[in-house]
Each structure stands twice: as C-alpha cells, then as structure tokens.
Design a protein around this motif. Sequence first.
Motif, short mmCIF file in Angstrom:
data_model
loop_
_atom_site.label_atom_id
_atom_site.label_comp_id
_atom_site.label_asym_id
_atom_site.label_seq_id
_atom_site.Cartn_x
_atom_site.Cartn_y
_atom_site.Cartn_z
N THR A 160 6.19 -2.55 2.37
CA THR A 160 5.71 -3.46 3.61
C THR A 160 4.11 -3.31 4.02
N LEU A 169 1.96 -5.10 1.59
CA LEU A 169 2.12 -6.43 2.02
C LEU A 169 1.15 -6.69 3.01
N LEU A 222 -2.28 -6.60 2.16
CA LEU A 222 -2.78 -7.21 0.95
C LEU A 222 -3.81 -7.97 1.08
#
Lengths: 280, 331
Positions: free
Chosen positions: B35, B38, B41
Amino acid sequence: MMTASALRWLRNSMIYIVLIGVALILMIPVIWLLITSLKAEHEYVSDHLVLWPQPPQWQNYYLAVTRIDFLKYVRNSAVLSTIFAGLTVTTSAMAGYAFARIPAWGRSRLFSVVVATLLIPGSIYVIPQFIFYSQLRITNSYWPWVLWGLAASPFHIFLFRQFFQAFPVELEEAAEMDGARIHRIFLQIVLPNALPAVATSFILNFLGVWGDWVMTTLYLTDENTTLAVKLISSYFNPQGYPLITPTLAAAVLYVLPPVLVFFLMQKYIMQGVVTSGLKG
Amino acid sequence: MSTRALTPHPTTNLTPVRRSCRRWLGSRRGQKTLTFYLFILPWLLGFIALTVIPLSGGFALSFTNYDGLNLTTMKFLGAGNYTRIFNDADALFSLRRVLLWSALNVPIWLCTSFVLAWLLNHSIRGRGIFRTIFYLPSVIPLVAVTWIGRIMLHQQYGVVNQVINLVLPGTSIKWLSEYALVSLTGVAVWTGIGSGVVIFLAGLQNIPVELEEAALIDGANKWQSLRRVTIPLMTPVIFYQLVLSIVSAMQYFALPMLLSPTSGGNGGVLATPPVRAVYLFMIHAFRQAFGFQRYGYATALTWFLVLFMLVLTAFVFWSSSKWVHSESPEK
C-alpha cells in the motif's frame, strides 16, 4: 527624566509611526493601480499628475471584459489552475500520508529523496522539461500541468506529512482494529478530517498557476492560454493604439481572486509560509 | 460437513521462495508495504520522469550541440559548451549582473524584513493587521505587479516622476531603462517583504520572553538585549533565509524581462532581451535556448549556474560555523 511608562509610550509611538509609514508606502502601489484603472486614457497619458479621475471611468471595467474574450481567458486560467491543484493535492496527500503513517521498507530513505528534491533550484528543470514535453508532442496544451500534478509536489508532500503526523492516531488505530484496509482508512477517516491541509494546499497550488506567467507563456497558445499571459500585452483600440486604463481594469479583476482568497485564508497561508521558512 | 480439511493449502505446490513471497504479501507487513508504494507511486513515477530524466538528460545534452530538432545531426562536443561560457562576453556580463543584483537584493530584503518583524514583535496592538498589509504585495500576481511597475515608473506618465516633478520640475528619470537595477530592487523588495516579515516574526515569537527579560534584569538595555540575545538566537532562521534568498536571487529571471520597455509583445518575450542593466544570467541562458535554439549550450549555462550557486552556498555554510548559533543546551 521621564517616567518609565512615559518612555514606553514614546517608544511605542515611534514604533507605530514607523509601521504605519511603511504600511502606507507598501499600499500606495496597490491603491495607485485601483485609481489609475478608473482614469480616462488621457488622464493617464498626461504630463502632469492626476490624483483622482474626473469622473471615475467605470466603463473601463466594461471595456476590460468586452474588448477581448475576457471570460474565455478567465475560464482557461480557472480550469488549468483547478486541474493542477486538484491533481497535486491528491497525489501529495497520498504520498504525505504514506510517509507519515504507513511503515514500509525504504520509507525514510525515500523521504530523504523528497526533501533533497526541495533543494534543487527550479531553473534547472525548465529547458530539459521543455525538450521532454516537446518530444512527447504535448506542448501547446494543458498536458504538462496534468503530468506535473500527477507527479506531486515535494513541498506539499512535506506539508501533508507534517499534518498527518500531528493527527491523533487513535481514530486510525480503531478503524484498523475493525479490519479496515488502509485505502478505506485514508478516504473515509483521514481525508475528511484533513480539510485545513487540503484547503491550504489546494489554494496555494491554484494561485500558483493563476499567477504563473513563465510556464504558461512557454507551453500555451493564444487560444488556450491563461489570463496572466493575455494581460501582459495591453488592450488596443480599433486603430491599434494601446488602451492602458482598461488593461489596468482587467488587471484589477485578475488580482481580485488571489487577494480575496488571501483575506479569507490568511491564517492557513501564513502557516504554510512559516513552515517553509522555519523548518530548516 | 466442511470440506476445508480436504483441500490442500493454496501454497502447497509452490516452490519455497514463491511460497514465502505469497505469505509475505498476504501478511500485514506485506500489505502495508504494498500500500505504501501504491500511495507514493504517482510521486515516484513523476520523480523519475520529471526530475531524474530531465536532470540527467539535460546534463548529457550540455555536452552536445542539440538544436531541438535533429537528434541525428547532434554532435558530441566534450566540454566545448562549458569552455564556450568563458569566451562568451554576454554570459560573463550576465553573471556579473546577477551577482550584483543578488548583492543588492538579499541584504536589503533580509534587513528590512527583519527590522519590521522585530518592530512588530513588541507588544503592540494591530500586529495582525500590519502583518496582513505587509504580506499583501506578495499575493499580487507577477503580471499585475508588472503593470503597477509600468504605470508608476514610466518615464513620462509614471506617478513617481510626476510627483518628483512637483518639487523638481523637469525631472524625467528613466526608471525602467537607465535605473533598471534600482527599480527592479524596489519592486522585488516590495513583493518579497511580506514573506520575510512573516517568517522572522514567527521565529522571534519562538524566543522565550524570559530570556530577554533576564538580560534586562541583568542590566542590559534594549539595544544590547537585541544584539546579545535576540539576534544570536535568530541566526539559524536568518541563515536559512539567507541561503534560500541567495539561491532565489541568482535564478531571477521573469520580472526584469517583463518590466523592461523592450517587452510588451508576447510570442518572442522569452527570447527578447531586457535592458542591459538587468540582463541576468538565466535570461541569457533562456535566450540561448528559446531564441537561438542552442539547447546544448543553454543547459550547459544552467548547470554552470547551479555549480556556481553550490559553491556560494557551500561558502555560506562554511561561514555559518562562525556566526550561527545552533541549538545548544542552555548556557
């Protein structure tokens, strides 16, 4: 010899005199812009000082909005600013939250990279990024701002991280114990309570694009450019002569959103300034 | 009856490595790491695409004669662009101008905003109102500042000259051309003073009142309290602002271009040079790129400036041990 309180009164008065003097000097340019925007053209283009227009030419403001497609450029500025601010706030808040609250391997090292990016002088990006965007064939459009927004801003990542770190952890811990995944915690608990940070970040980014001239001149065409670029050259009358006072009226209109936002959000904006100035 | 005991565990048929990866991914820690990456990102991808690639690409380009169009006819020039800088009279001239500009702007900005912040720090009423008024010019966008500058400093129609004419008739000072550097400094200080006051005021208010009071009790007067207590405690903030403002001043570019009488048309604005007095270094670099399509040379100029600023900053850092009081335990 004077009494202590009399001395203090004298000292305070001197301070007030200096401060009021400086305040007046700082305000004169703004006031002069307002006054001159209401003058007739010949009252500006004259050899002697005209302190107050006789009479105030309110139609300058009408001219400002009709002489060029003013609304189109306002819309362009607003759209571009909103796109950029919305994207930047989203990506920066996500990253800021991750750096603040999600433990992971490499987190602190990556955050050092973020901080290091803050130290890089901005000029070094202009030419290479221009070449980059040219090669991608996305100049003359809003796409550069989309990409900039998606890439987040180190400064705002820093702001959000600071904000989230000060956030009481109990709410998130409770949700975690209830089995909620991080994305849900972020969207439904953290973000709604992060309104001050989100608002500040959005406004700073929005005003940044609203006031930008360099990037907008570089990447946009006359059709889709912002108000900032359009206002650099003055208005012209049908014969091709410059009309300065309506241009000034347009400039006043252009200045209104940032100033209004400033008056409403002073506290948050100043806090952002202090963060950038004292964190070192 | 439950069939769970009869179905083999999903990972039974995997190799040991794959199994431990899967297990990690399913674990709390694995989930969190996933996570985390993510969430960062967008920044990470953007960092690679818009920071790493432009910086390294620009650096590589500075050794070529790239003209923005033909990658095929590009030649490798070695350090040619960099040696060219020292033979380029305009480049050296603009470097001197930007140094002069920084030497003017930074001290004036630092001193005036510090003094104003110090004045505001006394217990007076209306501090917030003053702070707002001082910060307002910083909020005014660049283009509007340009127009204010134009209408105030115009040789004939500008209010500054017209007011001076009330006392000294016949004055016609060419603020925007002959005295461009002075005008630029004035406008820049006007816009910049707000942030300086806000930052220094915040720093001053961080100083515990007891320290200054203790100094006064020990017999120091106001002036000595300022010199021996307040300023030393403020040196970290002053130092940080000094470095930031030097870096900012050395890159200064937009306002001199806009205020010059030579501007006013769009299109070629980024390529039209301003008045010689404010022909700053980055203006020269951008002119090479957008006016003459000499992208290789322009990136070399930019990197040269960055190196120069690095040296300057290093010098300020080195000197800081002499005058900056770091956070030391109480005396």
